[in-house]
Design a protein around this motif. Structure first.
Motif, PDB file in Angstrom:
ATOM      1  N   PRO A 281      41.342  31.125 114.884  1.00 35.55           N
ATOM      2  CA  PRO A 281      41.189  30.192 113.758  1.00 35.55           C
ATOM      3  C   PRO A 281      40.809  30.865 112.450  1.00 35.55           C
ATOM      4  N   ASP A 282      40.373  32.120 112.505  1.00 32.71           N
ATOM      5  CA  ASP A 282      39.983  32.824 111.282  1.00 32.71           C
ATOM      6  C   ASP A 282      41.165  33.106 110.361  1.00 32.71           C
ATOM      7  N   ILE A 283      42.389  32.967 110.869  1.00 37.85           N
ATOM      8  CA  ILE A 283      43.553  33.257 110.025  1.00 37.85           C
ATOM      9  C   ILE A 283      44.042  32.003 109.289  1.00 37.85           C
ATOM     10  N   THR A 284      43.283  30.925 109.339  1.00 34.65           N
ATOM     11  CA  THR A 284      43.748  29.650 108.774  1.00 34.65           C
ATOM     12  C   THR A 284      44.170  29.770 107.314  1.00 34.65           C
ATOM     13  N   ALA A 285      43.381  30.421 106.488  1.00 33.51           N
ATOM     14  CA  ALA A 285      43.715  30.519 105.058  1.00 33.51           C
ATOM     15  C   ALA A 285      45.040  31.252 104.861  1.00 33.51           C
ATOM     16  N   SER A 286      45.209  32.397 105.495  1.00 31.24           N
ATOM     17  CA  SER A 286      46.459  33.145 105.323  1.00 31.24           C
ATOM     18  C   SER A 286      47.628  32.426 105.986  1.00 31.24           C
ATOM     19  N   ALA A 287      47.365  31.677 107.068  1.00 33.04           N
ATOM     20  CA  ALA A 287      48.432  30.931 107.740  1.00 33.04           C
ATOM     21  C   ALA A 287      49.009  29.868 106.817  1.00 33.04           C
ATOM     22  N   VAL A 288      48.154  29.154 106.112  1.00 31.39           N
ATOM     23  CA  VAL A 288      48.632  28.129 105.184  1.00 31.39           C
ATOM     24  C   VAL A 288      49.428  28.765 104.046  1.00 31.39           C
ATOM     25  N   GLU A 289      48.960  29.905 103.545  1.00 27.99           N
ATOM     26  CA  GLU A 289      49.712  30.579 102.471  1.00 27.99           C
ATOM     27  C   GLU A 289      51.096  31.012 102.954  1.00 27.99           C
ATOM     28  N   GLU A 290      51.169  31.485 104.193  1.00 32.28           N
ATOM     29  CA  GLU A 290      52.460  31.909 104.718  1.00 32.28           C
ATOM     30  C   GLU A 290      53.396  30.725 104.934  1.00 32.28           C
ATOM     31  N   LEU A 291      52.855  29.603 105.374  1.00 36.73           N
ATOM     32  CA  LEU A 291      53.685  28.404 105.526  1.00 36.73           C
ATOM     33  C   LEU A 291      54.165  27.898 104.163  1.00 36.73           C
ATOM     34  N   LEU A 292      53.335  28.026 103.143  1.00 36.76           N
ATOM     35  CA  LEU A 292      53.754  27.677 101.788  1.00 36.76           C
ATOM     36  C   LEU A 292      54.880  28.594 101.315  1.00 36.76           C
ATOM     37  N   ARG A 293      54.790  29.854 101.643  1.00 34.25           N
ATOM     38  CA  ARG A 293      55.849  30.803 101.263  1.00 34.25           C
ATOM     39  C   ARG A 293      57.132  30.539 102.031  1.00 34.25           C
ATOM     40  N   HIS A 294      57.016  30.448 103.331  1.00 36.11           N
ATOM     41  CA  HIS A 294      58.188  30.372 104.195  1.00 36.11           C
ATOM     42  C   HIS A 294      58.945  29.070 103.997  1.00 36.11           C
ATOM     43  N   GLY A 295      58.218  27.973 103.757  1.00 36.85           N
ATOM     44  CA  GLY A 295      58.858  26.664 103.672  1.00 36.85           C
ATOM     45  C   GLY A 295      58.903  26.040 102.292  1.00 36.85           C
ATOM     46  N   THR A 296      58.297  26.664 101.290  1.00 36.55           N
ATOM     47  CA  THR A 296      58.308  26.245  99.880  1.00 36.55           C
ATOM     48  C   THR A 296      58.573  24.748  99.692  1.00 36.55           C
ATOM     49  N   PRO A 297      57.523  23.912  99.668  1.00 38.34           N
ATOM     50  CA  PRO A 297      57.704  22.450  99.625  1.00 38.34           C
ATOM     51  C   PRO A 297      58.497  21.924  98.429  1.00 38.34           C
ATOM     52  N   ILE A 298      58.320  22.550  97.258  1.00 38.47           N
ATOM     53  CA  ILE A 298      59.099  22.166  96.075  1.00 38.47           C
ATOM     54  C   ILE A 298      59.874  23.403  95.664  1.00 38.47           C
ATOM     55  N   SER A 299      61.204  23.338  95.766  1.00 34.42           N
ATOM     56  CA  SER A 299      62.011  24.556  95.812  1.00 34.42           C
ATOM     57  C   SER A 299      62.325  25.193  94.476  1.00 34.42           C
ATOM     58  N   GLY A 300      61.988  24.549  93.367  1.00 33.86           N
ATOM     59  CA  GLY A 300      62.279  25.202  92.099  1.00 33.86           C
ATOM     60  C   GLY A 300      61.866  24.371  90.907  1.00 33.86           C
ATOM     61  N   THR A 301      62.012  24.978  89.759  1.00 36.40           N
ATOM     62  CA  THR A 301      61.735  24.300  88.494  1.00 36.40           C
ATOM     63  C   THR A 301      62.696  24.845  87.447  1.00 36.40           C
ATOM     64  N   VAL A 302      62.720  24.220  86.294  1.00 37.00           N
ATOM     65  CA  VAL A 302      63.699  24.572  85.267  1.00 37.00           C
ATOM     66  C   VAL A 302      62.976  24.834  83.952  1.00 37.00           C
ATOM     67  N   ARG A 303      63.369  25.908  83.290  1.00 38.95           N
ATOM     68  CA  ARG A 303      62.840  26.234  81.971  1.00 38.95           C
ATOM     69  C   ARG A 303      64.004  26.387  80.984  1.00 38.95           C
ATOM     70  N   LEU A 304      63.687  26.229  79.697  1.00 37.60           N
ATOM     71  CA  LEU A 304      64.655  26.386  78.615  1.00 37.60           C
ATOM     72  C   LEU A 304      64.095  27.423  77.657  1.00 37.60           C
ATOM     73  N   THR A 305      64.858  28.476  77.383  1.00 35.09           N
ATOM     74  CA  THR A 305      64.359  29.520  76.495  1.00 35.09           C
ATOM     75  C   THR A 305      64.252  28.986  75.066  1.00 35.09           C
ATOM     76  N   ALA A 306      63.078  29.144  74.466  1.00 39.38           N
ATOM     77  CA  ALA A 306      62.863  28.702  73.089  1.00 39.38           C
ATOM     78  C   ALA A 306      63.266  29.777  72.090  1.00 39.38           C
ATOM     79  N   GLU A 307      63.354  31.010  72.584  1.00 40.39           N
ATOM     80  CA  GLU A 307      63.777  32.153  71.774  1.00 40.39           C
ATOM     81  C   GLU A 307      64.337  33.198  72.729  1.00 40.39           C
ATOM     82  N   PRO A 308      65.009  34.234  72.229  1.00 42.55           N
ATOM     83  CA  PRO A 308      65.545  35.247  73.142  1.00 42.55           C
ATOM     84  C   PRO A 308      64.437  35.899  73.968  1.00 42.55           C
ATOM     85  N   ILE A 309      64.729  36.163  75.239  1.00 43.01           N
ATOM     86  CA  ILE A 309      63.748  36.799  76.125  1.00 43.01           C
ATOM     87  C   ILE A 309      64.402  37.953  76.875  1.00 43.01           C
TER      88      ILE A 309
END
Length: 411
Positions: A281-309
């Motif tokens: 049970p001591d791995i609970t914190a890292s286990a949740v982080e890995e599940l967040l990585r592996h399964g990514t609940p919200i798969s993306g977001t969108v940005r608009l460049t305001a100036e050249p980058i």
């Protein structure tokens, strides 16, 4: 030099990812795009698909960006005629500076780390209540659907308690909010989805208006009362108050609902890791982080460049849409060796499931706490957990989780 066939594969992958319904296993599509370029300019979209971890991480933190979903939504000539789109565009997640900074400051003043920390005992009590109910339902030997039994109502009950929404209204609010989030992608929804979202938002606004009036008459120790204080101090106008309250409600359950369902399903796909967590049970914190990585609940977001980058060795002009594919970035082999493998003790650097920069998810710590409580309860309460029949994935673009996940469980 990149082959024509690889480019065709990348374009087909982008077209599929942008077209409902959300695909059950999108990760090969992200890989097809990344093979051509980690920062790939799509001829199909006239936009950039960003699938590299470092590039997504960098873009999420750039200040010279605007919200791409907001820009896409306002391209609809009739957006002001739709109640759901008008309120959506006032939500914290869609604002640009300086409006975003001011609203974020107000939100952070009420949705504080201390407020979340103080919820720990309530979260534990609610988790036990819902897992007890799951166990009671499972006694018959018939399949029990994890989503409506635990994954949805548990985080909804938590955020309802924090906000001050009556517990018996929580799932009604959830249903209305789910209707609304179908139009949160900036596009890719049907006319029927938009009409339902408009109807549901009108109803949701009515319920929240009643709550505001009740708290004006009598303050309580909840977030709605704190928001009313901010409103009366002149830091929120009427529409900002409504937009922030409804957004905090949605941000309190959306990620966690997906994380609980995909987390259990993923653990069943990797029984060695399930056994590992049960035994340590001591791995609970890292286990949740890995599940967040592996399964990514919200798969993306969108940005608009305001100036050249500059991004990934490329110069991107102003006025270009960037699709930050966080789910793809979380499976980038340059950052995460053997990225498709679940490793609950992985230590390859943080995932980007909560975004970054000014728009870093306000509810990240609440989602973590809830998952760290509920997931160990489930996996340790039941010695046998098996999928029954065919699970049903959510169809909304960008949301990776289950609509239904029937399970057979025994203690």
């Amino acid at each position: 030099m990149t082959s024509d066939s690889a480019i065709q594969e990348a374009e087909a992958a982008i077209a599929r990812l942008a077209t409902p319904p959300m695909i059950e296993d999108p990760y090969p599509l992200y890989s097809a795009i990344r093979r051509v370029n980690r920062v790939y300019e799509s001829a199909t979209l006239g936009a950039y698909a960003i699938t590299g971890y470092k590039e997504v991480n960098a873009a999420a933190r750039m200040a010279n960006m605007k919200n791409g979903v907001r820009a896409a939504t306002t391209q609809r000539a009739d957006w002001q005629e739709h109640e759901s789109l008008r309120l959506f565009l006032r939500a914290l997640v869609n604002l640009d500076a300086p409006e975003h900074s001011a609203m974020r400051e107000v939100a952070s003043s009420v949705f504080t780390p201390n407020a979340i920390k103080q919820m720990r005992k309530s979260i534990e009590a609610l988790a036990h209540r819902f897992v007890d109910d799951l166990a009671e339902r499972a006694k018959s030997g018939e399949p029990v659907d994890l989503v409506p039994t635990v994954a949805s109502p548990f985080p909804v009950s938590v955020i309802c308690e924090m906000l001050g929404v009556p517990d018996n209204q929580g799932m009604l609010f959830y249903k209305l909010a789910n209707d609304w989030t179908r139009v949160w992608g900036g596009g890719n929804y049907s006319d029927a989805d938009l009409a339902q979202a408009d109807t549901s938002v009108v109803e949701l606004r009515g319920y929240f208006s009643e709550l505001f009036e009740a708290r004006r008459a009598e303050r309580r120790d909840d977030l709605i009362s704190a928001l009313i204080d901010q409103h009366e101090a002149g830091r929120l106008d009427d529409e900002d108050l409504m937009a922030l309250a409804t957004f905090l409600f949605i941000s309190g359950f959306e990620t966690t609902t997906n994380l609980i369902s995909t987390g259990i399903h993923t653990l069943l796909e990797f029984p060695d890791q399930l056994a590992r967590w049960r035994g340590n049970p001591d791995i609970t914190a890292s286990a949740v982080e890995e599940l967040l990585r592996h399964g990514t609940p919200i798969s993306g977001t969108v940005r608009l460049t305001a100036e050249p980058i500059q991004l990934g060795g490329q110069e991107i002009p102003a006025g270009k849409m960037l699709f930050l594919m966080t789910a793809g970035a979380n499976r980038d082999p340059e950052q995460f060796p053997d990225p498709d493998r679940l490793d609950l003790t992985r230590n390859d650097g943080g995932h980007v499931s909560f975004g970054g920069g000014a728009h870093y998810c306000l509810g990240a710590n609440l989602a973590r706490m809830e998952a760290q409580v509920i997931l160990p309860l489930i996996i340790n309460r039941f010695s046998t957990i098996e999928v029954a029949g065919t699970p049903e994935w959510r169809t909304a673009i960008g949301l990776h989780g289950f609509e239904h996940l029937p399970l057979v469980l025994s203690e």
